[in-house]
Write a protein that holds these residues in place. Structure first.
Motif, PDB file in Angstrom:
ATOM      1  N   GLY A 293     -12.511   5.040  -2.608  1.00  0.00           N
ATOM      2  CA  GLY A 293     -12.142   3.693  -2.358  1.00  0.00           C
ATOM      3  C   GLY A 293     -12.307   3.151  -0.968  1.00  0.00           C
ATOM      4  N   GLY A 294     -12.768   4.211   0.204  1.00  0.00           N
ATOM      5  CA  GLY A 294     -13.103   4.009   1.409  1.00  0.00           C
ATOM      6  C   GLY A 294     -11.811   3.756   2.173  1.00  0.00           C
ATOM      7  N   ARG A 295     -11.888   3.509   3.256  1.00  0.00           N
ATOM      8  CA  ARG A 295     -10.764   3.129   4.412  1.00  0.00           C
ATOM      9  C   ARG A 295      -9.678   2.353   3.576  1.00  0.00           C
ATOM     10  NH1 ARG A 295     -12.329   4.804   9.596  1.00  0.00           N
ATOM     11  NH2 ARG A 295     -14.627   5.480   9.685  1.00  0.00           N
ATOM     12  N   PRO A 296      -9.790   1.325   3.256  1.00  0.00           N
ATOM     13  CA  PRO A 296      -8.791   0.464   2.746  1.00  0.00           C
ATOM     14  C   PRO A 296      -7.872   1.408   1.761  1.00  0.00           C
ATOM     15  CG  PRO A 296     -10.609  -0.727   2.759  1.00  0.00           C
ATOM     16  CD  PRO A 296     -11.075   0.791   2.926  1.00  0.00           C
ATOM     17  N   LEU A 297      -8.478   2.312   0.876  1.00  0.00           N
ATOM     18  CA  LEU A 297      -7.718   3.195  -0.225  1.00  0.00           C
ATOM     19  C   LEU A 297      -6.925   3.905   0.693  1.00  0.00           C
ATOM     20  CD1 LEU A 297      -6.618   3.751  -2.729  1.00  0.00           C
ATOM     21  CD2 LEU A 297      -8.753   5.111  -3.030  1.00  0.00           C
ATOM     22  N   VAL A 298      -7.450   4.448   1.827  1.00  0.00           N
ATOM     23  CA  VAL A 298      -6.678   5.586   2.508  1.00  0.00           C
ATOM     24  C   VAL A 298      -5.605   5.092   3.337  1.00  0.00           C
ATOM     25  CG1 VAL A 298      -6.869   7.275   4.446  1.00  0.00           C
ATOM     26  CG2 VAL A 298      -8.840   7.172   2.767  1.00  0.00           C
ATOM     27  N   ALA A 299      -5.683   4.001   3.618  1.00  0.00           N
ATOM     28  CA  ALA A 299      -4.596   3.219   4.382  1.00  0.00           C
ATOM     29  C   ALA A 299      -3.619   3.012   3.673  1.00  0.00           C
ATOM     30  CB  ALA A 299      -5.402   1.889   5.207  1.00  0.00           C
ATOM     31  N   ALA A 300      -4.066   2.536   2.320  1.00  0.00           N
ATOM     32  CA  ALA A 300      -3.015   2.045   1.181  1.00  0.00           C
ATOM     33  C   ALA A 300      -2.162   3.104   0.838  1.00  0.00           C
ATOM     34  CB  ALA A 300      -3.497   1.187   0.175  1.00  0.00           C
ATOM     35  N   LEU A 301      -2.758   4.339   0.684  1.00  0.00           N
ATOM     36  CA  LEU A 301      -1.970   5.321   0.083  1.00  0.00           C
ATOM     37  C   LEU A 301      -1.058   6.175   1.197  1.00  0.00           C
ATOM     38  CD1 LEU A 301      -4.797   7.337  -1.762  1.00  0.00           C
ATOM     39  CD2 LEU A 301      -2.867   6.251  -2.667  1.00  0.00           C
ATOM     40  N   LEU A 302      -1.644   5.874   2.527  1.00  0.00           N
ATOM     41  CA  LEU A 302      -0.655   6.393   3.490  1.00  0.00           C
ATOM     42  C   LEU A 302       0.484   5.529   3.840  1.00  0.00           C
ATOM     43  CD1 LEU A 302      -3.607   7.489   6.163  1.00  0.00           C
ATOM     44  CD2 LEU A 302      -1.838   9.032   4.909  1.00  0.00           C
ATOM     45  N   LEU A 303       0.199   4.055   3.842  1.00  0.00           N
ATOM     46  CA  LEU A 303       1.389   3.207   3.876  1.00  0.00           C
ATOM     47  C   LEU A 303       2.294   3.392   2.842  1.00  0.00           C
ATOM     48  CD1 LEU A 303       2.246   1.132   5.755  1.00  0.00           C
ATOM     49  CD2 LEU A 303       1.061  -0.618   4.476  1.00  0.00           C
ATOM     50  N   GLY A 304       1.854   3.523   1.525  1.00  0.00           N
ATOM     51  CA  GLY A 304       2.573   3.756   0.397  1.00  0.00           C
ATOM     52  C   GLY A 304       3.402   5.011   0.356  1.00  0.00           C
ATOM     53  N   THR A 305       2.813   5.814   0.977  1.00  0.00           N
ATOM     54  CA  THR A 305       3.906   7.080   1.149  1.00  0.00           C
ATOM     55  C   THR A 305       4.950   6.871   2.192  1.00  0.00           C
ATOM     56  OG1 THR A 305       1.511   8.648   1.058  1.00  0.00           O
ATOM     57  CG2 THR A 305       3.807   9.610   2.331  1.00  0.00           C
ATOM     58  N   ALA A 306       4.784   6.101   3.247  1.00  0.00           N
ATOM     59  CA  ALA A 306       5.646   5.738   4.174  1.00  0.00           C
ATOM     60  C   ALA A 306       6.754   4.746   3.357  1.00  0.00           C
ATOM     61  CB  ALA A 306       5.222   5.176   5.303  1.00  0.00           C
ATOM     62  N   VAL A 307       6.275   4.013   2.648  1.00  0.00           N
ATOM     63  CA  VAL A 307       7.374   3.174   1.848  1.00  0.00           C
ATOM     64  C   VAL A 307       8.168   3.967   0.796  1.00  0.00           C
ATOM     65  CG1 VAL A 307       7.343   1.372  -0.121  1.00  0.00           C
ATOM     66  CG2 VAL A 307       6.070   1.107   1.929  1.00  0.00           C
ATOM     67  N   VAL A 308       7.629   4.999   0.218  1.00  0.00           N
ATOM     68  CA  VAL A 308       8.359   5.952  -0.807  1.00  0.00           C
ATOM     69  C   VAL A 308       9.424   6.503   0.445  1.00  0.00           C
ATOM     70  CG1 VAL A 308       8.236   8.186  -2.066  1.00  0.00           C
ATOM     71  CG2 VAL A 308       6.389   6.384  -2.152  1.00  0.00           C
ATOM     72  N   ALA A 309       9.090   6.971   1.479  1.00  0.00           N
ATOM     73  CA  ALA A 309      10.139   7.486   2.182  1.00  0.00           C
ATOM     74  C   ALA A 309      11.344   6.782   2.720  1.00  0.00           C
ATOM     75  CB  ALA A 309       9.469   8.057   3.698  1.00  0.00           C
ATOM     76  N   ILE A 310      10.905   5.236   2.998  1.00  0.00           N
ATOM     77  CA  ILE A 310      11.882   4.175   3.220  1.00  0.00           C
ATOM     78  C   ILE A 310      13.015   4.055   2.219  1.00  0.00           C
ATOM     79  CG2 ILE A 310      12.089   1.956   4.166  1.00  0.00           C
ATOM     80  CD1 ILE A 310       9.449   2.230   5.519  1.00  0.00           C
ATOM     81  N   VAL A 311      12.251   3.819   0.827  1.00  0.00           N
ATOM     82  CA  VAL A 311      13.099   3.707  -0.340  1.00  0.00           C
ATOM     83  C   VAL A 311      13.818   4.715  -0.353  1.00  0.00           C
ATOM     84  CG1 VAL A 311      13.006   3.330  -2.602  1.00  0.00           C
ATOM     85  CG2 VAL A 311      11.306   1.933  -1.140  1.00  0.00           C
ATOM     86  N   SER A 312      13.690   6.002  -0.387  1.00  0.00           N
ATOM     87  CA  SER A 312      14.356   7.185  -0.408  1.00  0.00           C
ATOM     88  C   SER A 312      15.490   7.334   0.365  1.00  0.00           C
ATOM     89  CB  SER A 312      13.349   8.425  -0.423  1.00  0.00           C
ATOM     90  OG  SER A 312      12.318   8.539  -1.441  1.00  0.00           O
ATOM     91  N   CYS A 313      15.551   6.886   1.634  1.00  0.00           N
ATOM     92  CA  CYS A 313      16.295   6.783   2.587  1.00  0.00           C
ATOM     93  C   CYS A 313      17.550   6.218   1.907  1.00  0.00           C
ATOM     94  CB  CYS A 313      15.998   6.011   4.007  1.00  0.00           C
ATOM     95  SG  CYS A 313      14.908   7.185   4.971  1.00  0.00           S
TER      96      CYS A 313
END
Length: 424
Positions: free
Chosen positions: A374-394
Motif C-alpha cells: 500500500g505504499g507510504r500511506p499504508l505504513v503511516a496508517a499502520l503506525l498511527l493505528g498502533t499508537a491509537v491502540v496504545a492510547i486506548v489501552s491506557c
C-alpha cells in the motif's frame, strides 16, 4: 512478606547502595558504548562475510527471539539469586557470545551465535532496575534514576555508532566484537565488586514469584501491551526509516545524520523533560497513565509523519519530534516499575517491560510488506493505528492500577489482584 535483598557493607570494597546505583548506570553506559556486536551484526553477516541480506535478516530475527528469551531468564535469575550473582554470571555469558561472534563464519554458526548474542545483550536491565528500587527510598527518586539510566544508554549508543564505524573501517568487525566481550567482562567484575551477596533465608527463597504470578497482575498485562505498541513506533527509527530512505535513493550517510539528530535531541531533552515530568519531590509530579498516553501519541504522530517524508531534512525533523514521546514513554515505564513492582519480583517486572522492546524490534518484515502493498500511506496508517491502540489501552491500564500501592506481596494477592511494590 515480600523478599528484600539488601546491599550490606560486608567489606570495604563494596559501595553504598546509592553509590552502587551510579556505578551500575555508568557500567550500562560502557556496555552501550561498546555494544558493537548488536549494532554491526547485520553489516558483518551481509558485507564482511558475504552472506547477503537474507542471511543477515535471519540472523537479526534470531537475535530478536534470543532477546525475548534472555530477558525472561534474566528477570527470573535476578529475583531468585540476587542482583550480584545475576549480573556477574550473565555478563560473563554475554562476553562469551561476543567472542563467539568474532570467530563464527558459517550460516548455521552465525544463526546460533546471533540467538545467544540477543539472549545476553540486554540481560543487565532487570538487575540494574532491581538495584535502583532497593537503594532509593522515594518513588520519584527511583523514577529519576531510571531516567538517568535511559540517558546513559542513549549516550552510550551515540558513542558506539561513531566509534564503531571508525574502528570497523580501519581494523575490521572482529576487533569490535572482542572489545564488546571485554566490556561485558569489565561489567561483570564491577558488579561483583560493587554489590553485596544476597542474604537469602529459607522463607524468602520459598516466596520467590513466578512469571505465572507476575502475569496474574492485570495492570502489568495492560502496560506491557501499551509498551509494545509504543516501542513499535519508537523502533520505527531503525525498522521503517532505512526502508523508506532507501526507496528515496538516499545514501547511508543520510540515515546516519537522521540518527545523529535523534540522539542529540535525546541527550539534550532528557534531563529537562525528566525534571518537568517527575519533579523534585518524593512522588512524581504527573501520573503514570497520562504521561504514557501522551508519549505514545507523540511517537505515533512522529513516526507516521516520518513515513510520508522524502528528504533528509524531513526525516531528521520527524526523528527529532519523536524524542519527547520517547522520553515520556521511558519516564512512565520507569515510574510503573518504581511504584508497583514488588521487591521480590522487580527483576521479572522489568524483564516484561524490557521484553516489550524486544518484541517491538520484530516487525520490520511486516513494514516491508505494507510498503510494497500500500505504499507510504499504508505504513503511516499502520503506525498511527498502533499508537491509537496504545492510547486506548491506557484507559484499561488506569482501571487496573490500584488507587494506592498497598504493602503486599504477590503471594498474598489473588490471581486477579494487583501486586504493588512493598516497602522494607
Amino acid at each position: 512478606m515480600a523478599t528484600t535483598d539488601t546491599l550490606i557493607l560486608n567489606t570495604p570494597r563494596q559501595s553504598t547502595p546509592r553509590a552502587a546505583v551510579w556505578v551500575l548506570i555508568g557500567s550500562s553506559l560502557l556496555i552501550k558504548a561498546a555494544g558493537f556486536a548488536w549494532d554491526f551484526l547485520g553489516y558483518f553477516v551481509s558485507d564482511s562475510l558475504g552472506h547477503g541480506t537474507t542471511v543477515a535478516g535471519a540472523a537479526l530475527t534470531c537475535f530478536g527471539i534470543g532477546w525475548c528469551a534472555g530477558l525472561t531468564m534474566a528477570g527470573a535469575l535476578t529475583d531468585r539469586f540476587g542482583k550480584r550473582a545475576a549480573l556477574t554470571w550473565l555478563m560473563a555469558l554475554s562476553s562469551l557470545a561476543c567472542f563467539a561472534l568474532a570467530v563464527a563464519e558459517s550460516m548455521p554458526a552465525l544463526l546460533v551465535v546471533s540467538f545467544f548474542l540477543g539472549m545476553t545483550m540486554e540481560i543487565h536491565r532487570p538487575a540494574v532496575s532491581a538495584t535502583i528500587n532497593d537503594a532509593i527510598d522515594s518513588e520519584a527518586g527511583r523514577t529519576r534514576a531510571q531516567s538517568w539510566l535511559y540517558w546513559a544508554s542513549n549516550f552510550g549508543i551515540a558513542i558506539c555508532a561513531a566509534l564503531g564505524g571508525y574502528l570497523a573501517q580501519h581494523s575490521g568487525y572482529r576487533l569490535l566484537f572482542v572489545i564488546n566481550g571485554l566490556a561485558c567482562l569489565i561489567f561483570a567484575a564491577i558488579a561483583h565488586r560493587a554489590l553485596a551477596p544476597r542474604n537469602l533465608t529459607p522463607c524468602e527463597g520459598a516466596s520467590a514469584a513466578t512469571y505465572r504470578e507476575v502475569f496474574a497482575d492485570p495492570a502489568l498485562r495492560w502496560i506491557a501491551l501499551v509498551a509494545v505498541c509504543g516501542m513499535t513506533c519508537a523502533w520505527g527509527l531503525v525498522s521503517v526509516l532505512p526502508l523508506l530512505m532507501t526507496a528515496d535513493n538516499l545514501p547511508p550517510t543520510a540515515y546516519g545524520l537522521v540518527m545523529i539528530a535523534n540522539t542529540v535531541t535525546v541527550l539534550a531533552l532528557t534531563p529537562p523533560l525528566t525534571r518537568l515530568l517527575v519533579g523534585a519531590g518524593e512522588t512524581p509530579k504527573y501520573p503514570i497513565v497520562p504521561t504514557l498516553a501522551v508519549g505514545c501519541g507523540v511517537l505515533g504522530l512522529g513516526v507516521s509523519g516520518a513515513a510520508l517524508q522524502h528528504t533528509t531534512i524531513g526525516y531528521a525533523l520527524a526523528a527529532g519530534l519523536m524524542v519527547p514521546g520517547e522520553i515520556a514513554l521511558s519516564v512512565a515505564l520507569a515510574g510503573y516499575i518504581s511504584a508497583y513492582a514488588p521487591r521480590h519480583a522487580t527483576g521479572r517486572y522489568q524483564a516484561v517491560l524490557s521484553g516489550a522492546n524486544a518484541v517491538a524490534s520484530l516487525p520490520p518484515l511486516g513494514v516491508a510488506l505494507a510498503l510494497n502493498a500500500g505504499g507510504r500511506p499504508l505504513v503511516a496508517a499502520l503506525l498511527l493505528g498502533t499508537a491509537v491502540v496504545a492510547i486506548v489501552s491506557c484507559r484499561r491500564l488506569h482501571r487496573a492500577l490500584p488507587v494506592a500501592a498497598p504493602e503486599i506481596s504477590l503471594s498474598s494477592v489473588a490471581p486477579a489482584g494487583n501486586p504493588a511494590r512493598s516497602k522494607s
